[in-house]
Design a protein around this motif. Structure first.
Motif, PDB file in Angstrom:
ATOM      1  N   MET A   1      -3.868  11.512 -60.393  1.00  0.00           N
ATOM      2  CA  MET A   1      -3.893  12.488 -61.451  1.00  0.00           C
ATOM      3  C   MET A   1      -2.781  13.214 -61.927  1.00  0.00           C
ATOM      4  O   MET A   1      -2.207  13.772 -61.184  1.00  0.00           O
ATOM      5  CB  MET A   1      -5.187  13.450 -60.947  1.00  0.00           C
ATOM      6  CG  MET A   1      -5.659  14.355 -61.991  1.00  0.00           C
ATOM      7  SD  MET A   1      -6.819  15.669 -61.356  1.00  0.00           S
ATOM      8  CE  MET A   1      -8.125  14.566 -60.688  1.00  0.00           C
ATOM      9  N   SER A   4      -1.029  19.057 -64.559  1.00  0.00           N
ATOM     10  CA  SER A   4      -0.788  20.090 -65.953  1.00  0.00           C
ATOM     11  C   SER A   4       0.490  20.790 -65.828  1.00  0.00           C
ATOM     12  O   SER A   4       0.765  21.083 -64.689  1.00  0.00           O
ATOM     13  CB  SER A   4      -2.283  20.626 -66.437  1.00  0.00           C
ATOM     14  OG  SER A   4      -2.070  21.624 -65.434  1.00  0.00           O
ATOM     15  N   ALA A  23     -12.969  22.102 -63.392  1.00  0.00           N
ATOM     16  CA  ALA A  23     -13.056  20.805 -63.976  1.00  0.00           C
ATOM     17  C   ALA A  23     -14.069  20.558 -64.741  1.00  0.00           C
ATOM     18  O   ALA A  23     -15.116  21.128 -64.750  1.00  0.00           O
ATOM     19  CB  ALA A  23     -12.733  19.729 -62.867  1.00  0.00           C
ATOM     20  N   GLY A  49     -13.377  12.407 -66.276  1.00  0.00           N
ATOM     21  CA  GLY A  49     -13.303  13.788 -66.370  1.00  0.00           C
ATOM     22  C   GLY A  49     -11.805  14.328 -65.995  1.00  0.00           C
ATOM     23  O   GLY A  49     -10.836  13.501 -65.835  1.00  0.00           O
ATOM     24  N   GLY A  50     -11.553  15.631 -65.741  1.00  0.00           N
ATOM     25  CA  GLY A  50     -10.408  16.261 -65.435  1.00  0.00           C
ATOM     26  C   GLY A  50     -10.383  17.772 -65.451  1.00  0.00           C
ATOM     27  O   GLY A  50     -11.478  18.232 -65.585  1.00  0.00           O
ATOM     28  N   ALA A  61     -12.459  20.458 -73.217  1.00  0.00           N
ATOM     29  CA  ALA A  61     -11.726  20.175 -72.116  1.00  0.00           C
ATOM     30  C   ALA A  61     -12.240  18.550 -71.885  1.00  0.00           C
ATOM     31  O   ALA A  61     -11.591  17.499 -71.714  1.00  0.00           O
ATOM     32  CB  ALA A  61     -11.615  20.746 -70.744  1.00  0.00           C
ATOM     33  N   ARG A  64     -11.190  16.400 -74.736  1.00  0.00           N
ATOM     34  CA  ARG A  64      -9.856  15.963 -74.407  1.00  0.00           C
ATOM     35  C   ARG A  64      -9.455  15.005 -73.399  1.00  0.00           C
ATOM     36  O   ARG A  64      -8.994  13.949 -73.457  1.00  0.00           O
ATOM     37  CB  ARG A  64      -8.992  17.015 -74.256  1.00  0.00           C
ATOM     38  CG  ARG A  64      -7.449  16.895 -74.141  1.00  0.00           C
ATOM     39  CD  ARG A  64      -6.776  18.252 -73.566  1.00  0.00           C
ATOM     40  NE  ARG A  64      -7.322  18.833 -72.593  1.00  0.00           N
ATOM     41  CZ  ARG A  64      -7.559  18.657 -71.278  1.00  0.00           C
ATOM     42  NH1 ARG A  64      -6.653  17.660 -70.835  1.00  0.00           N
ATOM     43  NH2 ARG A  64      -7.924  19.341 -70.493  1.00  0.00           N
ATOM     44  N   GLU A  65     -10.139  15.086 -72.096  1.00  0.00           N
ATOM     45  CA  GLU A  65      -9.990  14.218 -71.003  1.00  0.00           C
ATOM     46  C   GLU A  65     -10.483  12.934 -71.248  1.00  0.00           C
ATOM     47  O   GLU A  65      -9.720  11.848 -71.038  1.00  0.00           O
ATOM     48  CB  GLU A  65     -10.617  14.845 -69.788  1.00  0.00           C
ATOM     49  CG  GLU A  65      -9.942  15.944 -69.087  1.00  0.00           C
ATOM     50  CD  GLU A  65      -8.636  15.673 -68.619  1.00  0.00           C
ATOM     51  OE1 GLU A  65      -8.511  14.497 -68.215  1.00  0.00           O
ATOM     52  OE2 GLU A  65      -7.880  16.755 -68.088  1.00  0.00           O
ATOM     53  N   GLU A  68      -8.260  11.157 -73.576  1.00  0.00           N
ATOM     54  CA  GLU A  68      -7.021  10.836 -73.306  1.00  0.00           C
ATOM     55  C   GLU A  68      -7.024   9.537 -72.070  1.00  0.00           C
ATOM     56  O   GLU A  68      -6.058   8.706 -72.171  1.00  0.00           O
ATOM     57  CB  GLU A  68      -6.362  12.077 -72.231  1.00  0.00           C
ATOM     58  CG  GLU A  68      -5.706  13.156 -73.165  1.00  0.00           C
ATOM     59  CD  GLU A  68      -5.406  14.548 -72.386  1.00  0.00           C
ATOM     60  OE1 GLU A  68      -5.011  15.487 -72.802  1.00  0.00           O
ATOM     61  OE2 GLU A  68      -5.581  14.391 -71.069  1.00  0.00           O
ATOM     62  N   GLU A  69      -8.110   9.588 -71.342  1.00  0.00           N
ATOM     63  CA  GLU A  69      -7.810   8.575 -70.216  1.00  0.00           C
ATOM     64  C   GLU A  69      -8.580   7.278 -70.926  1.00  0.00           C
ATOM     65  O   GLU A  69      -8.610   6.147 -70.125  1.00  0.00           O
ATOM     66  CB  GLU A  69      -8.984   9.146 -69.121  1.00  0.00           C
ATOM     67  CG  GLU A  69      -8.239  10.349 -68.342  1.00  0.00           C
ATOM     68  CD  GLU A  69      -9.052  10.994 -67.241  1.00  0.00           C
ATOM     69  OE1 GLU A  69     -10.103  10.307 -66.962  1.00  0.00           O
ATOM     70  OE2 GLU A  69      -8.473  11.719 -66.899  1.00  0.00           O
ATOM     71  N   THR A 102     -16.600  21.465 -60.749  1.00  0.00           N
ATOM     72  CA  THR A 102     -16.842  20.681 -61.875  1.00  0.00           C
ATOM     73  C   THR A 102     -18.155  20.942 -62.717  1.00  0.00           C
ATOM     74  O   THR A 102     -19.112  20.983 -61.931  1.00  0.00           O
ATOM     75  CB  THR A 102     -16.599  19.084 -61.848  1.00  0.00           C
ATOM     76  OG1 THR A 102     -16.493  18.614 -63.225  1.00  0.00           O
ATOM     77  CG2 THR A 102     -17.658  18.400 -60.964  1.00  0.00           C
ATOM     78  N   GLU A 119      -4.078   6.791 -65.502  1.00  0.00           N
ATOM     79  CA  GLU A 119      -5.046   7.381 -64.417  1.00  0.00           C
ATOM     80  C   GLU A 119      -6.176   6.451 -64.090  1.00  0.00           C
ATOM     81  O   GLU A 119      -6.859   6.650 -62.908  1.00  0.00           O
ATOM     82  CB  GLU A 119      -5.520   8.790 -64.892  1.00  0.00           C
ATOM     83  CG  GLU A 119      -4.515   9.904 -65.262  1.00  0.00           C
ATOM     84  CD  GLU A 119      -4.952  11.371 -65.529  1.00  0.00           C
ATOM     85  OE1 GLU A 119      -6.043  11.923 -64.906  1.00  0.00           O
ATOM     86  OE2 GLU A 119      -4.552  11.954 -66.578  1.00  0.00           O
TER      87      GLU A 119
END
Length: 150
Positions: A1, A4, A23, A49-50, A61, A64-65, A68-69, A102, A119
């Motif tokens: 992971m 940040s 999370a 997730g993240g 969030a 975004r996660e 990104e992934e 989470t 990731e």
């Protein structure tokens, strides 16, 4: 992971000591199938997730996660639940200790998803009954069990 900048700045002060982090988790479905991802580090299947960044809304969030992934957009359609505890605690290869709380959201994909190969190394669709046979992070069982039936 990926770590940040925020977590990295804390790690510079506390070293490997335990850190509790907020999370988000995406429960992405297509009918009876769930989208799972193979984690690049553990090689286990997990939900996408993240971490939540300071000042960030959990739903933002999550979007975004996932973007990104996987490169995919999502629409959040409901709340599955909130999870923490022993199964959400990790000790990483560098000695960092962390625990996560989470919030899991039920989601649908708005575009095609592909693993980022950083990731996540693989994506797959699995029916609920198939998930128990996978090498997986055990905490996802609780989340999948709480997801409404399709």
């Amino acid at each position: 992971m990926a770590m940040s900048e925020y977590v990295q700045s804390i790690r510079e002060r506390i070293g490997n000591d335990f850190l509790l982090l907020p999370a988000v988790t995406a429960v992405i479905r297509e009918g009876d199938r769930f989208l799972l991802a193979r984690d690049a580090f553990s090689r286990q299947w997990t939900l996408i997730g993240g971490g939540i960044e300071p000042g960030e809304e959990p739903a933002d969030a999550l979007a975004r996660e996932v973007l990104e992934e996987t490169g995919a957009g999502i629409r959040i359609t409901g709340l599955v639940g909130a999870y923490g505890g022993e199964s959400m605690m990790r000790t990483y290869g560098n000695g960092d200790r962390a625990g996560y709380v989470t919030v899991a959201y039920e989601c649908e994909l708005l575009s095609a998803a592909e693993p980022d190969m950083d990731e996540l190394i693989e994506l797959g669709w699995f029916e609920r009954a198939e998930i128990g046979d996978l090498s997986r992070q055990d905490w996802i069982d609780r989340v999948i069990a709480d997801a409404p039936l399709a």
